[in-house]
Structures are given as structure tokens and as C-alpha cells.
Design a protein around this motif. Structure first.
Motif, short mmCIF file in Angstrom:
data_model
loop_
_atom_site.label_atom_id
_atom_site.label_comp_id
_atom_site.label_asym_id
_atom_site.label_seq_id
_atom_site.Cartn_x
_atom_site.Cartn_y
_atom_site.Cartn_z
N ASP A 1 -6.20 -7.55 -9.48
CA ASP A 1 -7.61 -7.30 -9.57
C ASP A 1 -7.80 -5.67 -9.42
O ASP A 1 -8.68 -5.23 -10.48
CB ASP A 1 -8.52 -7.84 -8.48
N ALA A 2 -7.09 -4.93 -8.69
CA ALA A 2 -7.40 -3.49 -8.60
C ALA A 2 -6.79 -2.89 -9.98
O ALA A 2 -7.54 -2.09 -10.24
CB ALA A 2 -6.63 -2.93 -7.40
N ILE B 1 0.90 -1.31 -0.08
CA ILE B 1 -0.12 0.04 -0.04
C ILE B 1 0.91 1.18 -0.08
O ILE B 1 0.75 2.11 -0.74
CB ILE B 1 -1.18 -0.13 1.11
N THR B 2 2.20 1.28 0.78
CA THR B 2 2.67 2.24 0.77
C THR B 2 3.51 2.67 -0.63
O THR B 2 3.49 3.42 -1.16
CB THR B 2 4.12 2.16 1.76
N ALA B 3 4.05 1.69 -1.22
CA ALA B 3 4.57 1.59 -2.57
C ALA B 3 3.55 2.00 -3.73
O ALA B 3 4.04 2.89 -4.64
CB ALA B 3 5.07 0.03 -3.03
N VAL B 4 2.32 1.87 -3.58
CA VAL B 4 1.56 2.18 -4.49
C VAL B 4 1.05 3.68 -4.20
O VAL B 4 0.79 4.40 -5.21
CB VAL B 4 0.07 1.34 -4.58
N THR B 5 1.13 4.12 -3.06
CA THR B 5 0.84 5.53 -2.49
C THR B 5 2.00 6.25 -3.10
O THR B 5 1.65 7.41 -3.59
CB THR B 5 0.69 5.49 -1.03
N VAL C 1 -6.56 2.36 -6.76
CA VAL C 1 -5.95 1.16 -6.67
C VAL C 1 -5.35 0.95 -5.28
O VAL C 1 -5.51 0.04 -4.58
CB VAL C 1 -4.50 1.01 -7.68
N ALA C 2 -4.78 2.12 -4.56
CA ALA C 2 -4.64 2.08 -3.05
C ALA C 2 -5.76 1.87 -2.18
O ALA C 2 -5.68 1.35 -1.10
CB ALA C 2 -3.93 3.22 -2.77
N ARG C 3 -6.93 2.39 -2.54
CA ARG C 3 -7.94 2.27 -1.77
C ARG C 3 -8.53 0.77 -1.94
O ARG C 3 -8.96 0.17 -0.88
CB ARG C 3 -8.86 3.43 -2.27
N ASP C 4 -8.50 0.25 -3.22
CA ASP C 4 -9.00 -1.09 -3.22
C ASP C 4 -8.07 -2.28 -2.37
O ASP C 4 -8.49 -3.27 -2.01
CB ASP C 4 -9.00 -1.48 -4.83
N LEU C 5 -6.59 -1.96 -2.38
CA LEU C 5 -6.03 -2.82 -1.55
C LEU C 5 -6.32 -2.54 -0.05
O LEU C 5 -6.06 -3.64 0.55
CB LEU C 5 -4.23 -2.24 -1.81
N ARG C 6 -6.42 -1.26 0.41
CA ARG C 6 -7.01 -1.11 1.57
C ARG C 6 -8.23 -1.87 2.14
O ARG C 6 -8.46 -2.49 3.08
CB ARG C 6 -7.08 0.18 2.12
N ALA C 7 -8.97 -2.31 1.06
CA ALA C 7 -10.14 -2.84 1.36
C ALA C 7 -9.96 -4.38 1.04
O ALA C 7 -11.05 -5.01 1.24
CB ALA C 7 -11.27 -2.43 0.15
N GLY C 8 -8.62 -4.79 0.77
CA GLY C 8 -8.41 -6.30 0.68
C GLY C 8 -8.40 -6.85 -0.77
O GLY C 8 -8.47 -7.86 -0.77
#
Length: 398
Positions: free
Chosen positions: A316-317, A282-286, A304-311
Motif C-alpha cells: 500500500d505504501a 523498516i530498517t531494510a527500507v531505510t 514509504v518508511a514513514r508509512d510503514l512506521r504508521a502501520g
């Protein structure tokens, strides 16, 4: 003073590098403290050069980072490495920035924070990645990777600029030739034709009217040119306006796909670097969001970062990002399943860089004949207008 040395470590392995010391004896003592048996030691004589006051660019920064990585990897402390680079820098602004970084390091400030404070033009991802290197104890490798990747990124930008350089040169020369015809050639024929242009063909009338406007109302023409140039400069100086313009260019045929692939390559490159530096995904994508210049694409990668935080899984994101290259999704999916995400992201970056390079070459080959065709059409219009005017004049005389 800087010294270049060769020696043998306690493990009987050959080693080379550079070290800063006050004198030969000081250099030898420092190397002995590192358990290095010195076989050769040479002083590096500094060259007397004048400092350039040119604003540091991306090339200056990635060269600096590569040199810093070499020095740190040689075992030189960060502060000594910064001081060494400051003394050898040929750019006045960069020298001042390195001096401020050195002062902050002496006060106990971290290198990443000192870079952020002293180098405002440095890409935002650089201090963030340096901070990751400091946290993981992998600073030399991170600096080396940043320098190499910034170099590749600058190469892509250079290839895009080069794709337009020759066509722009042709256009400038062509416009100059057309202006010469309107300002110096057509007026000579105007004296022969007279003021009454009503009997001339439309093309001939247009040529003579344009020539009359440029010669008789040249202050107005210059004012219009100034307003156009000023407007373009004002738009480009505004970050929001520039981002909007770049976003619109992304939808232009031929040019748009190249720019989208270039942005995607920067994104995958940054994520791969951060992930390889042991940042969480998540840090890398941000971090990578800052490398995207188009507002639309930045918002998409922010999702994409928000989708990763959502699991959601990264592949897929990414599938939800408009215009995403399928090869990137496939490589990311493979990397996630095989536990080699950082490696697969760098493979995707290399593929995208190759596509950008090939696209830039195609664009360059296509832009040159288009520029020649447009200029030829303008010159041809002037010549045809003059020929038609002279033909009409000959008919009138009969």
C-alpha cells in the motif's frame, strides 16, 4: 603463505578451500584442528605484480566482497581473510584500506565499523548489511549476496554507459569533421567570395560567419568551450546539483524510464538483501533510501518508511510512490501475503534488470542513427552553404 587443499570431513564429505599458514606443517595442523583429513595440499605461489594507484571502483569492491565471502565460507577467520586479500591485492589504495581494516579488527572493532572507517567510497548499504550479518551470524551468506548484487548493479551501469559510448564517439568524430570544414575548407572559399556577404543566401552567410569567428577569434571560442566544460564539471562535482540534474533527466523521454527502472531495481535489490539478512522491514527500507540518487525519488521512498512506521502495509505504501512499476507492487503484495517478501523482491529486481537491459539496447539502437543524422545535417549545412555561395558567385559573374 596461502595453501589450496582438498580433504574429507568427519562426516565423510569432500571439502575444498584455501588456508593461510606459515608452512606446510602449520597448514596441516590447522586443518587437523578443523577435523579435516587432508588428501591434497598445494602452496599458492604469490605473483610479483606492481600495484595500481587507481582509485578503487565498484568493480574492485564487489570482487573483494565475493572473495572475502569465499574465504569466510571456507572457515577462515575474518582477520586472516582480510590479511590474505591485502597480500594479493593489486590496487595500492585498496591495499592500504585493507591494512587499516586489519589493524582495527586486531583492536576488537567489528568488520562493519572497520569498513565504514577505512573504505569511504564503499556504498553505505554495504557496512550496514555486513553489520546485520554479524548480528545474525550469517556473515558469509550476506557477503556473498552483497558481492553478487553489487556485480549485477555494476553490470546495469555498464550497459547504460555502453548504450551511449558509440553515439558519443560518432558525435566527437562528427564535430571534429565539422570543425575541420569550418577551419580549413570554408576559409579557402572566403577568399573567392570576398568580404561582402550581403548578397548570399542566409545559410551561406551563416557558414562563412561561423568560419570567420572560429578562425579570427579562436581564443574567444576556446574560452567559451572551457567555460562550458568547467561549468559541466562543477555541476557534476556538486552532489546536490548532480542529483537535481539526474532528477530532470528522469523526465526525458526514452532515457527517463530506463533511469527510473534502474533506481527502482537498486531499491528492491537492497530491501531484498537486507530483509533476507533478517533485518526488520523498516530498517531494510531505510537502508535502501541511500541507493536512490534522485532527490524526488529519495523523498518518495522516504515516505514509504514513514508509512510503514504508521502501520501501513508495504504494498500500500509503494502504491503512493509516483511512477512505481505495477509489477513491483503486485510482487510485493504476493510476498507479504505468502510470507516470501525477500524472494519476491529479488524476483522484482530481476524483472527490472531485464527491462533496463532491454531499454539500454533500444536506446543504443536509437541513439546511433540520431547521432549520424545530426552530424550529417551539420556537414550538409556546410556543404549546401558553400554550394549556394558558389552558385551566387557564378550568377554575379554572368
Amino acid at each position: 603463505m596461502m595453501y589450496r587443499y582438498r580433504g574429507i570431513t568427519e562426516a565423510a564429505e569432500p571439502v575444498t578451500g584455501v588456508i593461510e599458514a606459515q608452512a606446510d606443517t602449520d597448514a596441516l595442523q590447522k586443518l587437523q584442528d578443523r577435523r579435516i583429513d587432508v588428501t591434497e595440499l598445494k602452496a599458492i605461489k604469490p605473483k610479483s605484480v606492481s600495484l595500481s594507484r587507481k582509485k578503487p571502483g565498484s568493480t574492485d569492491y564487489y570482487n573483494l566482497l565475493e572473495q572475502l565471502a569465499v574465504l569466510v565460507n571456507s572457515g577462515i577467520p575474518v582477520l586472516e581473510a582480510i590479511e590474505s586479500l591485502r597480500k594479493t591485492s593489486r590496487n595500492f589504495t585498496l591495499t592500504e584500506q585493507l591494512d587499516r581494516i586489519g589493524k582495527e579488527l586486531r583492536q576488537g572493532v567489528r568488520l562493519s565499523q572497520a569498513m565504514m572507517d577505512s573504505m569511504p567510497n564503499l556504498p553505505p548499504m554495504v557496512p550496514a548489511l555486513v553489520a546485520l550479518g554479524e548480528q545474525t551470524g550469517n556473515l558469509d551468506d550476506v557477503l556473498s549476496s552483497i558481492g553478487k548484487q553489487l556485480g549485477k548493479q555494476e553490470k546495469m551501469k555498464s550497459e547504460l554507459r555502453n548504450a551511449f559510448t558509440y553515439p558519443i564517439f560518432l558525435s566527437v568524430v562528427g564535430v571534429g569533421a565539422v570543425l575541420f570544414l569550418f577551419l580549413f575548407v570554408v576559409p579557402r572559399f572566403s577568399a573567392m567570395i570576398g568580404d561582402d556577404l550581403s548578397a548570399l543566401p542566409f545559410i551561406a552567410q551563416a557558414v562563412f560567419h561561423i568560419s570567420a569567428f572560429l578562425t579570427e577569434r579562436w581564443p574567444v571560442a576556446l574560452m567559451i568551450l572551457f567555460l562550458v566544460v568547467f561549468g559541466i564539471a562543477a555541476i557534476w562535482s556538486s552532489k546536490q546539483a548532480r542529483s537535481s540534474v539526474i532528477g530532470m533527466i528522469h523526465y526525458v523521454p526514452v532515457i527517463g524510464p530506463i533511469l527510473r527502472q534502474s533506481e527502482l531495481a537498486n531499491w528492491t535489490r537492497t530491501v531484498g538483501l537486507a530483509f533476507s539478512a533478517r533485518a526488520n522491514l523498516i530498517t531494510a527500507v531505510t537502508l535502501a533510501e541511500n541507493t536512490v540518487t534522485s532527490d524526488t525519488n529519495r523523498a518518495a521512498f522516504g515516505d514509504v518508511a514513514r508509512d510503514l512506521r504508521a502501520g501501513m502495509a508495504l504494498d500500500d505504501a509503494l502504491e503512493k510512490v509516483p511512477g512505481i512499476e505495477p509489477v513491483v507492487v503486485n510482487l510485493v503484495s504476493t510476498g507479504v501475503r505468502a510470507g516470501r517478501l525477500g524472494e519476491m523482491l529479488m524476483v522484482a529486481t530481476r524483472i527490472l534488470d531485464e527491462r533496463v537491459e532491454a531499454g539500454s539496447n533500444r536506446l543504443s539502437r536509437l541513439a546511433e542513427p540520431i547521432a549520424i543524422l545530426i552530424i550529417s545535417a551539420l556537414v550538409g549545412m556546410v556543404v549546401i552553404g558553400l554550394v549556394m555561395a558558389m552558385t551566387s558567385l557564378y550568377e554575379f559573374s554572368l
